[in-house]
Design a protein around this motif. Structure first.
Motif, PDB file in Angstrom:
ATOM      1  N   TRP A   7      46.410  40.148  12.345  1.00  0.00           N
ATOM      2  CA  TRP A   7      46.100  39.910  13.751  1.00  0.00           C
ATOM      3  C   TRP A   7      46.207  38.422  14.057  1.00  0.00           C
ATOM      4  O   TRP A   7      45.712  37.594  13.290  1.00  0.00           O
ATOM      5  CB  TRP A   7      44.697  40.422  14.081  1.00  0.00           C
ATOM      6  N   CYS A   9      45.944  35.642  17.547  1.00  0.00           N
ATOM      7  CA  CYS A   9      45.640  35.438  18.959  1.00  0.00           C
ATOM      8  C   CYS A   9      45.979  33.993  19.288  1.00  0.00           C
ATOM      9  O   CYS A   9      45.524  33.060  18.607  1.00  0.00           O
ATOM     10  CB  CYS A   9      44.166  35.724  19.219  1.00  0.00           C
ATOM     11  N   ALA A  23      57.249  40.992  22.132  1.00  0.00           N
ATOM     12  CA  ALA A  23      56.118  41.422  22.955  1.00  0.00           C
ATOM     13  C   ALA A  23      56.602  42.010  24.280  1.00  0.00           C
ATOM     14  O   ALA A  23      56.166  43.082  24.698  1.00  0.00           O
ATOM     15  CB  ALA A  23      55.165  40.251  23.196  1.00  0.00           C
ATOM     16  N   ARG A  27      56.270  45.995  25.521  1.00  0.00           N
ATOM     17  CA  ARG A  27      55.672  46.339  26.815  1.00  0.00           C
ATOM     18  C   ARG A  27      56.663  47.114  27.670  1.00  0.00           C
ATOM     19  O   ARG A  27      56.312  48.130  28.287  1.00  0.00           O
ATOM     20  CB  ARG A  27      55.199  45.064  27.522  1.00  0.00           C
ATOM     21  N   HIS A  51      47.348  35.840  23.843  1.00  0.00           N
ATOM     22  CA  HIS A  51      48.140  36.992  23.416  1.00  0.00           C
ATOM     23  C   HIS A  51      47.669  37.422  22.033  1.00  0.00           C
ATOM     24  O   HIS A  51      47.669  36.623  21.093  1.00  0.00           O
ATOM     25  CB  HIS A  51      49.624  36.626  23.410  1.00  0.00           C
ATOM     26  N   SER A  53      48.241  39.965  18.910  1.00  0.00           N
ATOM     27  CA  SER A  53      49.262  40.834  18.328  1.00  0.00           C
ATOM     28  C   SER A  53      48.849  41.274  16.937  1.00  0.00           C
ATOM     29  O   SER A  53      48.196  40.535  16.200  1.00  0.00           O
ATOM     30  CB  SER A  53      50.616  40.117  18.269  1.00  0.00           C
ATOM     31  N   ARG A  55      50.657  42.782  13.540  1.00  0.00           N
ATOM     32  CA  ARG A  55      51.940  42.979  12.860  1.00  0.00           C
ATOM     33  C   ARG A  55      51.700  43.514  11.464  1.00  0.00           C
ATOM     34  O   ARG A  55      50.737  43.131  10.805  1.00  0.00           O
ATOM     35  CB  ARG A  55      52.720  41.671  12.785  1.00  0.00           C
ATOM     36  N   LEU A  61      55.961  44.082  15.125  1.00  0.00           N
ATOM     37  CA  LEU A  61      54.906  44.106  16.137  1.00  0.00           C
ATOM     38  C   LEU A  61      54.528  45.561  16.398  1.00  0.00           C
ATOM     39  O   LEU A  61      55.349  46.340  16.885  1.00  0.00           O
ATOM     40  CB  LEU A  61      55.383  43.439  17.425  1.00  0.00           C
ATOM     41  N   TYR A  64      49.602  45.158  20.676  1.00  0.00           N
ATOM     42  CA  TYR A  64      49.594  43.958  21.505  1.00  0.00           C
ATOM     43  C   TYR A  64      48.613  44.142  22.661  1.00  0.00           C
ATOM     44  O   TYR A  64      48.445  45.251  23.190  1.00  0.00           O
ATOM     45  CB  TYR A  64      50.997  43.705  22.067  1.00  0.00           C
ATOM     46  N   ARG A  66      46.922  41.384  26.042  1.00  0.00           N
ATOM     47  CA  ARG A  66      46.729  40.016  26.523  1.00  0.00           C
ATOM     48  C   ARG A  66      45.294  39.885  27.029  1.00  0.00           C
ATOM     49  O   ARG A  66      44.711  40.834  27.558  1.00  0.00           O
ATOM     50  CB  ARG A  66      47.770  39.610  27.547  1.00  0.00           C
TER      51      ARG A  66
END
Length: 152
Positions: A7, A9, A23, A27, A51, A53, A55, A61, A64, A66
């Motif tokens: 993770w 951020c 990303a 989406r 953001h 994420s 992985r 990815l 995800y 935000r």
């Protein structure tokens, strides 16, 4: 899916060009193509938020979201948005883990602040399990019913 998820951020400037593309591609794949929701995903907010994420160990990815600071979207609350799990990673609890990470990041980065989100009605039970309560009637957003939810 690999067993371990890393993770991260970061702000917008923490994206590499490839990571940003991935990303936006995830989406688009889920919200626009799969869910057939026509809306302005590239809305100018990405440059002003965090953001999150997840992985796998191959760098793919898989999850995800935000995170938006208080005052950006809601006057008195932070926000979690664009919550998405890659289709190939579903059914393994990753959505729950993503939300655990998102809530923890909001608590760490915006301490003491309520958190809001605009939940697809079909996913509202997941968000309720994290203490989010509906604060609006269902409404259409891009052809999908949503409800605003808040966590104090």
């Amino acid at each position: 899916m690999a067993n371990k998820i890393a993770w991260h951020c970061h702000g917008f400037d923490g994206f590499t060009p490839l990571a940003l593309y991935q990303a936006l591609q995830l989406r688009d794949q889920v919200f626009v193509v799969e869910q057939q929701s026509i809306y302005g995903d590239v809305d100018g907010v990405d440059t002003r938020c965090l953001h999150l994420s997840g992985r796998d160990d191959a760098g793919r990815l898989l999850a995800y979201a935000r995170l938006i600071a208080p005052g950006e979207k809601y006057p008195d609350a932070a926000a979690i948005g664009r919550v998405v799990v890659a289709p190939e990673a579903r059914g393994r609890g990753l959505g729950k883990t993503l939300m655990e990470q998102a809530v923890a990041q909001c608590q760490a980065r915006f301490p003491g602040q309520p958190v809001m989100l605009s939940a697809q009605v079909d996913a509202s039970a997941l968000y309720a399990s994290f203490g989010f309560q509906p604060v609006s009637e269902p409404y259409d957003d891009g052809g999908i019913l949503h409800v605003d939810m808040r966590r104090e």
